[in-house]
Write an enzyme that holds these catalytic residues in place. Structure first.
Site, PDB file in Angstrom:
ATOM      1  N   LYS A   1       0.821  -1.219   0.000  1.00  0.00           N
ATOM      2  CA  LYS A   1       0.000   0.000   0.000  1.00  0.00           C
ATOM      3  C   LYS A   1       0.855   1.269   0.000  1.00  0.00           C
ATOM      4  CE  LYS A   1      -4.164  -2.022   1.984  1.00  0.00           C
ATOM      5  NZ  LYS A   1      -3.692  -3.364   2.371  1.00  0.00           N
ATOM      6  N   ARG A   2       1.733   1.372  -0.969  1.00  0.00           N
ATOM      7  CA  ARG A   2       2.604   2.543  -1.060  1.00  0.00           C
ATOM      8  C   ARG A   2       1.893   3.685  -1.789  1.00  0.00           C
ATOM      9  NH1 ARG A   2       4.990   0.146   2.792  1.00  0.00           N
ATOM     10  NH2 ARG A   2       7.081  -0.675   2.473  1.00  0.00           N
TER      11      ARG A   2
END
Ligand code: OMP
Length: 287
Positions: free
Chosen positions: A96-97
């Site tokens: 989840k960057r």
């Protein structure tokens, strides 16, 4: 190299649409008789990979549960990812960057770059710095034959307020929800000349199985040629047997993701738990 879309579609055709999450949180490590250390998380991940190989086509390691151990945790994650890829599994790194463009290039190198220690087949990314912040990441996915799963309609109930909010987008001739805006902008590449005509383009979306897509203004056409990563099955309440009711015509595009409902079976029961999840999903999809 074969495109990500072709690899994923092949895995889903050959092994079904279940994605096994690899989430070694403290409670599960204790249940599995493993230490809450990087080494415990490594052993956990390798055992899940062993059970998943040949049973499903896709696994999703949750990066947070490795990152919590610092560099030793990342070394453990590298081993788990490498073992999964060597076993022929498609690996979605659930990292989840999300950041501004140039910083996103660093994340693209880390998770998608050929030969990177953390090289995966796809990574989850967050669009909440604006969908255009994903441009470099999308270009990298196209270049490297890799995939992205962009958070569009997440499974957590508190997200709906944000993702259903209307935004004023200059070029749109109508009000758009954040979820609609994100999918439209980030998904445009899937139908562009930059990618081939495989079943899926490089940009997939996270659409939780617990979500009311209509409330978020998400129509089926905006998800055309996008793989849909759907968490929310099992521990979060959605049922695999309801997949057709939940996703309708989109059901063939859905990768149904489950972690705790599988992992909670422990090392002795995980293979049977995967088989049971698979059987329920197959029955619902092909009834
Ligand atoms: O990107 C994800 O996979 C994800 C997105 C989302 O909207 N909701 C969600 O639960 N997830 C992840 O999916 C997994 C869900 O785990 P279980 O609820 O145990 O099946 C966790 O690793 C979450 O971080």
């Amino acid at each position: 190299m074969t495109s990500f879309g072709a690899r994923l579609a092949g895995a889903m055709t050959d092994r079904g649409q279940l994605c096994v999450g690899i989430d070694p949180h403290a409670g599960l490590l204790a249940e599995w008789g493993l230490d809450a250390t990087a080494s415990g998380a490594r052993d956990f991940g390798l055992r899940v990979v062993e059970a998943a190989a040949g049973r499903v086509g896709v696994v999703k390691p949750q990066v947070a549960f490795y990152e919590r151990y610092g560099s030793a945790g990342f070394a453990a994650l590298e081993e788990v990812i490498a073992a999964a890829r060597a076993a022929g599994l498609v690996v979605i790194a659930d990292a989840k960057r999300g950041d501004i463009g140039t910083t996103m290039d660093g994340y693209a190198d880390a998770w998608l770059g050929a030969g990177s220690p953390l090289e995966s087949d796809a990574v989850t990314i967050s669009p909440y710095l604006g969908p255009d912040s994903l441009r470099g990441m999308i270009a990298a996915a196209v270049r490297e034959d890799k995939g992205l799963f962009v958070l569009a309609a997440t499974s957590n109930p508190e997200a709906a307020g944000l993702q259903s909010a209307e935004v004023t987008v200059v070029e749109a001739d109508r009000g758009q929800t954040v979820a609609d805006w994100v999918t439209q902008r980030a998904g445009a590449v899937n139908t562009s000349a930059a990618v081939g005509d495989d079943a899926f383009g490089p940009v997939g979306f996270v659409v939780g199985a617990t979500v009311d897509r209509a409330e978020l203004g998400l129509t089926d056409d905006v998800l055309h040629r996008a793989a849909i990563l759907a968490p929310g099955f099992g521990a979060q309440g959605a049922r695999l047997s309801d997949i057709r009711d939940l996703f309708g015509a989109l059901a063939p595009q859905v990768l149904a993701s489950a972690s705790r409902s599988i992992l909670g079976a422990g090392p002795a029961g995980i293979a049977d738990a995967i088989d049971a999840h698979n059987a329920e999903l197959q029955k619902a999809l092909h009834a």
